[in-house]
Design a protein around this motif. Structure first.
Motif, PDB file in Angstrom:
ATOM      1  N   UNK A  83      23.189  42.243  16.137  1.00 41.71           N
ATOM      2  CA  UNK A  83      22.860  41.876  14.674  1.00 41.71           C
ATOM      3  C   UNK A  83      24.101  42.524  13.841  1.00 41.71           C
ATOM      4  N   UNK A  84      24.986  41.747  13.134  1.00 38.83           N
ATOM      5  CA  UNK A  84      25.963  42.446  12.138  1.00 38.83           C
ATOM      6  C   UNK A  84      25.577  42.862  10.771  1.00 38.83           C
ATOM      7  N   UNK A  85      26.280  43.729  10.003  1.00 41.22           N
ATOM      8  CA  UNK A  85      25.469  44.107   8.829  1.00 41.22           C
ATOM      9  C   UNK A  85      25.619  43.172   7.820  1.00 41.22           C
ATOM     10  N   UNK A  86      26.443  42.138   7.820  1.00 37.34           N
ATOM     11  CA  UNK A  86      26.616  41.346   6.929  1.00 37.34           C
ATOM     12  C   UNK A  86      25.540  39.997   7.185  1.00 37.34           C
ATOM     13  N   UNK A  87      24.890  40.057   8.064  1.00 38.50           N
ATOM     14  CA  UNK A  87      23.800  38.950   8.380  1.00 38.50           C
ATOM     15  C   UNK A  87      22.660  39.094   7.573  1.00 38.50           C
ATOM     16  N   UNK A  88      22.239  37.902   7.143  1.00 43.01           N
ATOM     17  CA  UNK A  88      20.952  37.497   6.371  1.00 43.01           C
ATOM     18  C   UNK A  88      19.987  37.213   7.547  1.00 43.01           C
ATOM     19  N   UNK A  89      18.708  37.012   6.659  1.00 42.11           N
ATOM     20  CA  UNK A  89      17.641  36.482   7.616  1.00 42.11           C
ATOM     21  C   UNK A  89      17.924  35.209   8.240  1.00 42.11           C
ATOM     22  N   UNK A  90      18.524  34.253   7.564  1.00 48.04           N
ATOM     23  CA  UNK A  90      18.963  32.952   8.189  1.00 48.04           C
ATOM     24  C   UNK A  90      19.855  32.835   9.425  1.00 48.04           C
ATOM     25  N   UNK A  91      20.768  33.598   9.242  1.00 52.52           N
ATOM     26  CA  UNK A  91      21.870  33.896  10.281  1.00 52.52           C
ATOM     27  C   UNK A  91      21.043  34.569  11.520  1.00 52.52           C
ATOM     28  N   UNK A  92      20.290  35.502  11.497  1.00 51.68           N
ATOM     29  CA  UNK A  92      19.492  36.197  12.500  1.00 51.68           C
ATOM     30  C   UNK A  92      18.515  35.054  13.123  1.00 51.68           C
ATOM     31  N   UNK A  93      18.085  34.371  12.478  1.00 51.67           N
ATOM     32  CA  UNK A  93      16.997  33.300  12.756  1.00 51.67           C
ATOM     33  C   UNK A  93      17.808  32.172  13.577  1.00 51.67           C
ATOM     34  N   UNK A  94      18.756  31.699  13.095  1.00 52.99           N
ATOM     35  CA  UNK A  94      19.570  30.719  13.394  1.00 52.99           C
ATOM     36  C   UNK A  94      20.079  31.151  15.075  1.00 52.99           C
ATOM     37  N   UNK A  95      20.590  32.437  15.001  1.00 55.10           N
ATOM     38  CA  UNK A  95      21.075  33.003  16.378  1.00 55.10           C
ATOM     39  C   UNK A  95      19.861  33.106  17.338  1.00 55.10           C
ATOM     40  N   UNK A  96      18.795  33.403  16.954  1.00 60.77           N
ATOM     41  CA  UNK A  96      17.630  33.681  17.849  1.00 60.77           C
ATOM     42  C   UNK A  96      17.076  32.425  18.375  1.00 60.77           C
ATOM     43  N   UNK A 152       8.978  40.064   9.600  1.00 59.20           N
ATOM     44  CA  UNK A 152       9.988  40.656   8.697  1.00 59.20           C
ATOM     45  C   UNK A 152      11.280  40.815   9.377  1.00 59.20           C
ATOM     46  N   UNK A 153      12.160  41.468   8.317  1.00 62.74           N
ATOM     47  CA  UNK A 153      13.459  41.686   8.824  1.00 62.74           C
ATOM     48  C   UNK A 153      13.521  42.692  10.038  1.00 62.74           C
ATOM     49  N   UNK A 154      13.008  43.635   9.893  1.00 63.08           N
ATOM     50  CA  UNK A 154      12.802  44.681  11.106  1.00 63.08           C
ATOM     51  C   UNK A 154      12.532  43.997  12.530  1.00 63.08           C
ATOM     52  N   UNK A 155      11.440  43.143  12.248  1.00 65.10           N
ATOM     53  CA  UNK A 155      10.998  42.607  13.537  1.00 65.10           C
ATOM     54  C   UNK A 155      11.913  41.344  13.893  1.00 65.10           C
ATOM     55  N   UNK A 156      12.773  40.887  13.009  1.00 63.80           N
ATOM     56  CA  UNK A 156      13.743  40.066  13.565  1.00 63.80           C
ATOM     57  C   UNK A 156      14.797  40.644  14.243  1.00 63.80           C
ATOM     58  N   UNK A 157      15.198  41.737  13.775  1.00 63.94           N
ATOM     59  CA  UNK A 157      16.371  42.763  14.092  1.00 63.94           C
ATOM     60  C   UNK A 157      15.982  43.197  15.575  1.00 63.94           C
ATOM     61  N   UNK A 158      14.591  43.568  15.647  1.00 61.21           N
ATOM     62  CA  UNK A 158      14.366  44.030  17.046  1.00 61.21           C
ATOM     63  C   UNK A 158      14.062  42.952  18.219  1.00 61.21           C
ATOM     64  N   UNK A 159      13.702  41.634  17.595  1.00 59.19           N
ATOM     65  CA  UNK A 159      13.730  40.322  18.640  1.00 59.19           C
ATOM     66  C   UNK A 159      15.062  40.122  18.893  1.00 59.19           C
ATOM     67  N   UNK A 160      16.072  40.100  17.913  1.00 56.78           N
ATOM     68  CA  UNK A 160      17.474  39.879  18.223  1.00 56.78           C
ATOM     69  C   UNK A 160      18.119  40.853  19.353  1.00 56.78           C
ATOM     70  N   UNK A 161      17.834  42.278  19.170  1.00 55.12           N
ATOM     71  CA  UNK A 161      18.201  43.176  20.283  1.00 55.12           C
ATOM     72  C   UNK A 161      17.762  42.840  21.522  1.00 55.12           C
ATOM     73  N   UNK A 162      16.457  42.390  21.635  1.00 51.17           N
ATOM     74  CA  UNK A 162      15.673  42.419  23.094  1.00 51.17           C
ATOM     75  C   UNK A 162      16.440  41.302  23.820  1.00 51.17           C
ATOM     76  N   UNK A 163      16.708  40.068  23.090  1.00 47.09           N
ATOM     77  CA  UNK A 163      17.420  38.930  23.718  1.00 47.09           C
ATOM     78  C   UNK A 163      18.910  39.055  23.580  1.00 47.09           C
ATOM     79  N   UNK A 164      19.432  40.151  23.403  1.00 53.49           N
ATOM     80  CA  UNK A 164      20.924  40.293  23.660  1.00 53.49           C
ATOM     81  C   UNK A 164      21.904  39.895  22.514  1.00 53.49           C
ATOM     82  N   UNK A 165      21.448  39.818  21.259  1.00 51.48           N
ATOM     83  CA  UNK A 165      22.128  39.474  20.260  1.00 51.48           C
ATOM     84  C   UNK A 165      22.285  40.869  19.402  1.00 51.48           C
TER      85      UNK A 165
END
Length: 242
Positions: free
Chosen positions: A25-38, A10-23
């Motif tokens: 997440x900006x407000x204008x990011x969509x799911x694909x941007x979060x996944x690419x960054x992870x 889910x989007x919330x899980x992706x956001x938490x995972x991003x925060x955990x590894x030091x990313x």
């Protein structure tokens, strides 16, 4: 973790995972941007771990490659066969005295920490802050003066001119943006002096001869209980011998 598995989160899980590894997440990011960054951060971490593992395996294989029945080849070219890394991807800051007027600074910052702050801050500048103190303990009240030296990303060492004798100095490695200042590390304190040395019987029995051969005068290090790379023996002034 594969892209397919990330797509199931889910989007919330992706956001938490991003925060955990030091990313960040900006407000204008969509799911694909979060996944690419992870994926990008995890790939960098994988390459780093494989590089360190391969180096360790290479060292161990060379260490035990000579058996009891083999003759050690003295012509073995270490530089060609085993190359040490330029850096070890860890946070460190060391400040050493070259002589009484110049210091040598070497530093590093973890890639993951560097990426974290680059995502948090805009227009990050890397700064070495040279701080002059009036005593051997760091405090804001002890600061006499300081000056900043801008450094480029990727630099790991720098010589710096120290303006005053009989002063205490330390160095801070700082990340600076328009909105925030973050101190990554602070070195131990050193003292510069030129005019004297307190000889200690037995401990400095050979020091006078060393000073005569060195060609330059006295510099002191503030003593600490732990050992450090930037411990330099104090040296006498050549003027007293003339």
């Amino acid at each position: 973790m594969t892209i397919e598995r990330l797509e199931l989160l889910s989007d919330d899980v992706l956001a938490n995972l991003s925060k955990k590894i030091g990313i960040r997440v900006k407000q204008d990011w969509d799911r694909s941007k979060m996944i690419d960054s992870i994926i990008e951060v995890m790939e960098e971490d994988r390459i780093e771990k494989e590089s360190l593992l391969n180096l360790a395996v290479s060292i161990e294989s060379k260490k035990y490659s000579v058996t009891i029945n083999e003759e050690l080849d003295l012509a073995y070219d270490v530089d060609e066969e085993m190359v040490l890394p330029d850096r070890y991807n860890e946070n460190m800051l060391h400040f050493l005295l070259r002589d009484n007027s110049w210091g040598f600074i070497m530093w590093d910052i973890k890639d993951s920490l560097n990426l974290k702050y680059q995502n948090q801050l805009e227009d990050v500048n890397y700064i070495l802050r040279i701080i002059e103190l009036d005593e051997a303990e760091y405090s804001t009240d002890a600061i006499v003066d300081f000056f900043d030296i801008g450094i480029k990303k990727g630099e790991t060492s720098r010589y710096v001119s120290l303006p005053h004798e009989e002063s205490f100095y330390c160095v801070e490695f700082v990340l600076l943006s328009d909105s925030k200042e973050i101190i990554i590390d602070r070195s131990r304190i050193v003292k510069t002096t030129r005019d004297h040395i307190n000889y200690v019987l037995d401990d400095n029995a050979k020091l006078k001869k060393i000073v005569e051969l060195s060609g330059y005068s006295n510099c002191d290090i503030i003593e600490e209980s732990r050992k450090s790379l930037n411990r330099i023996l104090p040296m006498d002034s050549m003027d007293e011998e003339e």
